[in-house]
Design a protein around this motif. Sequence first.
Motif, PDB file in Angstrom:
ATOM      1  N   LEU A   1     -76.853  43.194 -10.511  1.00 49.45           N
ATOM      2  CA  LEU A   1     -77.716  42.838  -9.388  1.00 49.45           C
ATOM      3  C   LEU A   1     -76.968  42.988  -8.065  1.00 49.45           C
ATOM      4  CD1 LEU A   1     -80.276  41.794  -8.111  1.00 49.45           C
ATOM      5  CD2 LEU A   1     -79.618  39.468  -8.782  1.00 49.45           C
ATOM      6  N   GLU A   2     -75.699  42.582  -8.029  1.00 43.30           N
ATOM      7  CA  GLU A   2     -74.902  42.754  -6.815  1.00 43.30           C
ATOM      8  C   GLU A   2     -74.862  44.227  -6.390  1.00 43.30           C
ATOM      9  OE1 GLU A   2     -71.386  39.496  -6.486  1.00 43.30           O
ATOM     10  OE2 GLU A   2     -71.234  40.850  -8.207  1.00 43.30           O
TER      11      GLU A   2
ATOM     12  N   GLN B   1     -77.070  46.596  -6.985  1.00 44.52           N
ATOM     13  CA  GLN B   1     -78.351  47.018  -6.431  1.00 44.52           C
ATOM     14  C   GLN B   1     -78.553  46.464  -5.019  1.00 44.52           C
ATOM     15  OE1 GLN B   1     -80.481  49.213  -7.525  1.00 44.52           O
ATOM     16  NE2 GLN B   1     -79.402  49.579  -9.455  1.00 44.52           N
ATOM     17  N   VAL B   2     -78.166  45.212  -4.813  1.00 48.27           N
ATOM     18  CA  VAL B   2     -78.274  44.615  -3.477  1.00 48.27           C
ATOM     19  C   VAL B   2     -77.415  45.392  -2.482  1.00 48.27           C
ATOM     20  CG1 VAL B   2     -77.718  42.561  -2.112  1.00 48.27           C
ATOM     21  CG2 VAL B   2     -78.881  42.310  -4.313  1.00 48.27           C
ATOM     22  N   GLN B   3     -76.208  45.773  -2.905  1.00 50.77           N
ATOM     23  CA  GLN B   3     -75.315  46.517  -2.016  1.00 50.77           C
ATOM     24  C   GLN B   3     -75.880  47.903  -1.701  1.00 50.77           C
ATOM     25  OE1 GLN B   3     -72.472  45.310  -0.468  1.00 50.77           O
ATOM     26  NE2 GLN B   3     -72.768  47.224   0.682  1.00 50.77           N
TER      27      GLN B   3
ATOM     28  N   HIS C   1     -82.513  44.702   3.035  1.00 49.65           N
ATOM     29  CA  HIS C   1     -82.085  43.453   2.419  1.00 49.65           C
ATOM     30  C   HIS C   1     -83.241  42.851   1.605  1.00 49.65           C
ATOM     31  CE1 HIS C   1     -78.658  43.837   5.103  1.00 49.65           C
ATOM     32  NE2 HIS C   1     -79.543  44.067   6.071  1.00 49.65           N
ATOM     33  N   PRO C   2     -83.168  42.900   0.277  1.00 53.40           N
ATOM     34  CA  PRO C   2     -84.225  42.322  -0.558  1.00 53.40           C
ATOM     35  C   PRO C   2     -84.221  40.796  -0.480  1.00 53.40           C
ATOM     36  CG  PRO C   2     -82.844  43.874  -1.785  1.00 53.40           C
ATOM     37  CD  PRO C   2     -82.135  43.571  -0.511  1.00 53.40           C
TER      38      PRO C   2
ATOM     39  N   GLY D   1     -81.776  36.118   0.424  1.00 52.10           N
ATOM     40  CA  GLY D   1     -80.938  36.904  -0.468  1.00 52.10           C
ATOM     41  C   GLY D   1     -81.414  36.789  -1.899  1.00 52.10           C
ATOM     42  N   ILE D   2     -81.759  37.913  -2.522  1.00 53.87           N
ATOM     43  CA  ILE D   2     -82.323  37.859  -3.873  1.00 53.87           C
ATOM     44  C   ILE D   2     -81.263  37.498  -4.916  1.00 53.87           C
ATOM     45  CG2 ILE D   2     -82.007  40.275  -4.548  1.00 53.87           C
ATOM     46  CD1 ILE D   2     -84.980  40.139  -5.529  1.00 53.87           C
ATOM     47  N   LEU D   3     -79.981  37.726  -4.591  1.00 49.37           N
ATOM     48  CA  LEU D   3     -78.927  37.325  -5.512  1.00 49.37           C
ATOM     49  C   LEU D   3     -78.917  35.809  -5.659  1.00 49.37           C
ATOM     50  CD1 LEU D   3     -76.624  38.485  -7.257  1.00 49.37           C
ATOM     51  CD2 LEU D   3     -75.127  38.249  -5.268  1.00 49.37           C
TER      52      LEU D   3
ATOM     53  N   LEU E   1     -85.344  45.908  -8.357  1.00 47.82           N
ATOM     54  CA  LEU E   1     -84.825  46.538  -7.140  1.00 47.82           C
ATOM     55  C   LEU E   1     -84.617  48.036  -7.331  1.00 47.82           C
ATOM     56  CD1 LEU E   1     -82.258  44.021  -5.614  1.00 47.82           C
ATOM     57  CD2 LEU E   1     -84.698  44.295  -5.131  1.00 47.82           C
TER      58      LEU E   1
END
Length: 461
Positions: free
Chosen positions: A126-127, A129-131, A139-140, A226-228, A374
């Motif tokens: 997940l990190e 994909q966020v990056q 920014h999801p 932040g989706i994380l 994502l």
Amino acid sequence: MTSPSGSTPAEATAFLAAHPEIEAFDIVLVDANGIGRGKIIRRHELMPLFEGGRHMPISILGLDITGEDVHETGLIWDSGDGDLRAWPIPGTLVPLHGTQPPRGQVMLSMYHLDGAPMTSDPRHALERQVQAFADKGLHPAGAFELEFFLLANERDGDGKVQPARAVLDGRHSGKTEVYSVDHLHGMEPLFSDIYAAAKLQDIPVETVISEYAPGQYELTLHYRKGILRAADDLVMLKRLVRMQARRHGVTACFMAKPIEKYAGSGMHLHVSLQDDAGTNLFSEKAGEKWAPSLLHAIGGLGATMAESMLVFAPHANSWRRFVAQSYAPVAPTWGVNNRSVALRVPAGDIKARRIEHRPSGVDANPYLVAATVLAGVGKGLEERLDPGPETTGNGYEADNAASSMPIDWRDAIEAARGSDFLKTALGEDLHRTFVAIKHAEYLRVARTVSELDYHLYLHEV
């Protein structure tokens, strides 16, 4: 060495000073099945954890649902089951509510000894994909919904699970008390403890609902930028709900379908996308019916749903939830203010425009779900995918691509195994780990002779 997770000894120092009463800590690493695995350490061990991490065997990420090694993951004897190093996740060092003696908890993530992320750790997927979105100035944001059952610890006369009696006064109800506020009052002592525990852990729990089955409830979470952190919220909330339910003498059940004649439990993910200025890219502008970014994101999620279903429905029981007219989607449909579709655009303020992703059961791993969602959104945006016509009315009767969806768990495993998209979404190492674990679980279920076998065949064939 400096913590690769971003945690600092100062966080532990401040926590210990603020909580002199706490004697021990649960240290928890989430595996591919979403199960928290780790240790309970003593107070004096917390500072060394924050200063240098904690050695953990690599095999902890290669276990099946029962905790048995899955050798096909390549994480057991291929590496000699060597130790890697787990580091605290910043912001997850929290007190636990109601424990005696007092305990705390901190979530962990796994890294190689040189500080590189261990790529079979679901949180790192997940990190990543966020990056990938951050690299594009995007920014999801999001939040999960948590549906679950509260069950009695004892089975009924037929060996079936049954809804828990009210913890307030022992009252029994076998009815579908959907949206009944009075029914919630019977569980008030338990939910009060859940809210108290969530406050201690900074988990933004909001509404509680009596859901669409006897003994079924839902807790909603406030939207996170932040989706994380939204996925961390869900992981931590499930742990504390299970703990507080046990303290009140009932069982919190996160199976997707624990009672055959009633609706199962979902884990809907609400997701939106903001730019660096904080603008919601899914919000339509004046003169637009829908924002192009919203439609492309839906297109990507629909196009990748079939090959991603193993992430959303990872267990044998998961597939019992997908029944028409059950509020669980059976095809990659989309619609507006419509709970019969898989991808719902909720009614509400334009500024809060978002997609509600509805396929996942509550038994799914939120890190893997969010990473896969994502990746689907990203694919849709990059390729400008068309979601097709909106489904209106009864989505279960719509003419759609249901035939393209896996028909069962085994079909989903094979679809995931061959999916280049899922390899990209999860990373090749985690994809191999996850599919191997699911295949091992499938074989365990397939070779088990169940009570149903005896009921159907013992005296008839």
